[in-house]
Scaffold this active site. Structure first.
Site, PDB file in Angstrom:
ATOM      1  N   LYS A  72     -13.327  -4.106   2.559  1.00 42.87           N
ATOM      2  CA  LYS A  72     -14.150  -2.913   2.385  1.00 42.87           C
ATOM      3  C   LYS A  72     -15.637  -3.175   2.609  1.00 42.87           C
ATOM      4  O   LYS A  72     -16.347  -2.295   3.110  1.00 42.87           O
ATOM      5  CB  LYS A  72     -13.937  -2.317   0.993  1.00 42.87           C
ATOM      6  CG  LYS A  72     -12.595  -1.636   0.800  1.00 42.87           C
ATOM      7  CD  LYS A  72     -12.543  -0.932  -0.540  1.00 42.87           C
ATOM      8  CE  LYS A  72     -11.261  -0.134  -0.686  1.00 42.87           C
ATOM      9  NZ  LYS A  72     -11.253   0.671  -1.928  1.00 42.87           N
ATOM     10  N   GLY A  96     -16.397  -3.259  -7.383  1.00 45.82           N
ATOM     11  CA  GLY A  96     -16.462  -2.262  -6.323  1.00 45.82           C
ATOM     12  C   GLY A  96     -15.995  -0.882  -6.742  1.00 45.82           C
ATOM     13  O   GLY A  96     -16.621   0.130  -6.414  1.00 45.82           O
ATOM     14  N   GLY A 144     -16.606  -1.592 -16.365  1.00 46.93           N
ATOM     15  CA  GLY A 144     -16.485  -2.427 -15.187  1.00 46.93           C
ATOM     16  C   GLY A 144     -17.743  -2.345 -14.349  1.00 46.93           C
ATOM     17  O   GLY A 144     -18.563  -1.432 -14.512  1.00 46.93           O
ATOM     18  N   GLY A 192      -4.549   6.295 -12.207  1.00 47.14           N
ATOM     19  CA  GLY A 192      -5.082   5.865 -10.920  1.00 47.14           C
ATOM     20  C   GLY A 192      -4.410   6.483  -9.711  1.00 47.14           C
ATOM     21  O   GLY A 192      -5.019   6.557  -8.637  1.00 47.14           O
ATOM     22  N   ASP A 205     -13.684   6.915  -2.047  1.00 52.04           N
ATOM     23  CA  ASP A 205     -13.275   6.527  -3.399  1.00 52.04           C
ATOM     24  C   ASP A 205     -14.093   7.254  -4.462  1.00 52.04           C
ATOM     25  O   ASP A 205     -13.533   7.851  -5.388  1.00 52.04           O
ATOM     26  CB  ASP A 205     -13.424   5.014  -3.585  1.00 52.04           C
ATOM     27  CG  ASP A 205     -12.358   4.223  -2.842  1.00 52.04           C
ATOM     28  OD1 ASP A 205     -11.237   4.740  -2.689  1.00 52.04           O
ATOM     29  OD2 ASP A 205     -12.643   3.088  -2.423  1.00 52.04           O
ATOM     30  N   SER A 255       0.818  -1.212   0.000  1.00 52.99           N
ATOM     31  CA  SER A 255       0.000   0.000   0.000  1.00 52.99           C
ATOM     32  C   SER A 255       0.855   1.268   0.000  1.00 52.99           C
ATOM     33  O   SER A 255       1.858   1.365   0.713  1.00 52.99           O
ATOM     34  CB  SER A 255      -0.919   0.007   1.230  1.00 52.99           C
ATOM     35  OG  SER A 255      -1.638   1.226   1.297  1.00 52.99           O
TER      36      SER A 255
END
Length: 271
Positions: A64, A127, A124, A235, A100, A13
């Site tokens: 999540k 999530g 897509g 991203g 997000d 991360s």
């Protein structure tokens, strides 16, 4: 202030690096760690957080959705999204947020794209696509969902008041949208590439292409968009912007656009 990111795996991360820079530049004392938490240890982590072990955490895969029933409260947007990426522990309670979707919208606004009245083509139905599509619809976009699984595309389109288009009809649909957002793993390191990027050629001349993939930072989709002279957003932009919104929940301090831009440039240079 003691903060962390939880998930499994979590060692990769970039959140610690981003939040430590926010803390340093905003004058916030504390720490930010990466903590491995599994589905089996998640409940104990939340209990410890409520007891004062943590002030807040970011949540990544695969937790999540699993963390939702363990929280005392979630904001309305987060409830509609069905996933949490930020938790604040205050007064013995755990409150969940999702930054997000709002991060997608804010990162676009910072690049001159005003969502209201625009048409967005979201690729897509997982999530990431759900958070993006719902936030874009809430910001006034007309959303079209394109996914390999028609049933999933239809379900997401229904939730955001949008429509669907088949994968085969991408080039035709692209011509009618000012924003194309890739929320699939296609183009990610270790995942397949797009079989064809012909749909990029069909986009309007002032379209924006947003690829949520950030490893690599320079994807084939982004290169195709840049080759056409379109605005391409990667991203890492979302990673920084959603982190800024999380940091605001944790501390009450909103990192400004210049700081977010500096951190984004640091991350891009390090890749």
């Amino acid at each position: 202030m003691r903060l962390c990111v939880i998930g499994d795996p979590v060692g990769h991360s970039l959140s610690p690096r981003i939040h430590r820079r926010f803390m340093e530049r905003c004058g916030t004392a504390g720490s930010y760690e990466a903590v491995t938490v599994t589905a089996e240890t998640l409940e104990d982590f939340v209990v410890q957080g409520c007891r004062g072990a943590w002030d807040g955490c970011n949540v990544t895969m695969p937790l999540k959705e699993r963390i939702l029933p363990l929280l005392d409260a979630v904001e309305p947007w987060t409830a509609s999204c069905g996933a949490v990426n930020t938790v604040c522990f205050r007064n013995g309670r755990a409150v969940g947020y999702n930054t997000d979707g709002p991060g997608v919208v804010e990162s676009l606004r910072l690049r001159g794209f005003a969502p209201a009245g625009q048409a967005a083509l979201v690729m897509g139905a997982g999530g990431a696509a759900k958070a993006a599509a719902l936030a874009l619809a809430q910001a006034g976009c007309r959303v079209t969902v394109c996914a390999r699984t028609p049933e999933k595309a239809a379900a997401l389109a229904a939730r955001c008041g949008g429509v669907t288009v088949s994968w085969e009809d991408l080039p035709r649909a692209a011509a009618e949208h000012g924003l194309l957002l890739n929320a699939t793993p296609l183009g990610m390191e270790g995942s397949p590439e797009f079989e064809s990027l012909d749909f990029v050629q069909a986009l309007p001349a002032k379209a924006v292409v947003y690829d949520l993939v950030y490893h690599p930072t320079d994807t084939a989709l982004m290169r195709a968009a840049e080759h056409r002279g379109l605005t391409a957003v990667g991203g890492l932009a979302l990673l920084v912007q959603q982190a800024a919104l999380s940091f605001a929940h944790f501390t009450g301090i909103v990192p400004d656009a210049a700081l977010c831009r500096d951190i984004l440039q640091e991350l891009e240079a390090a890749q």
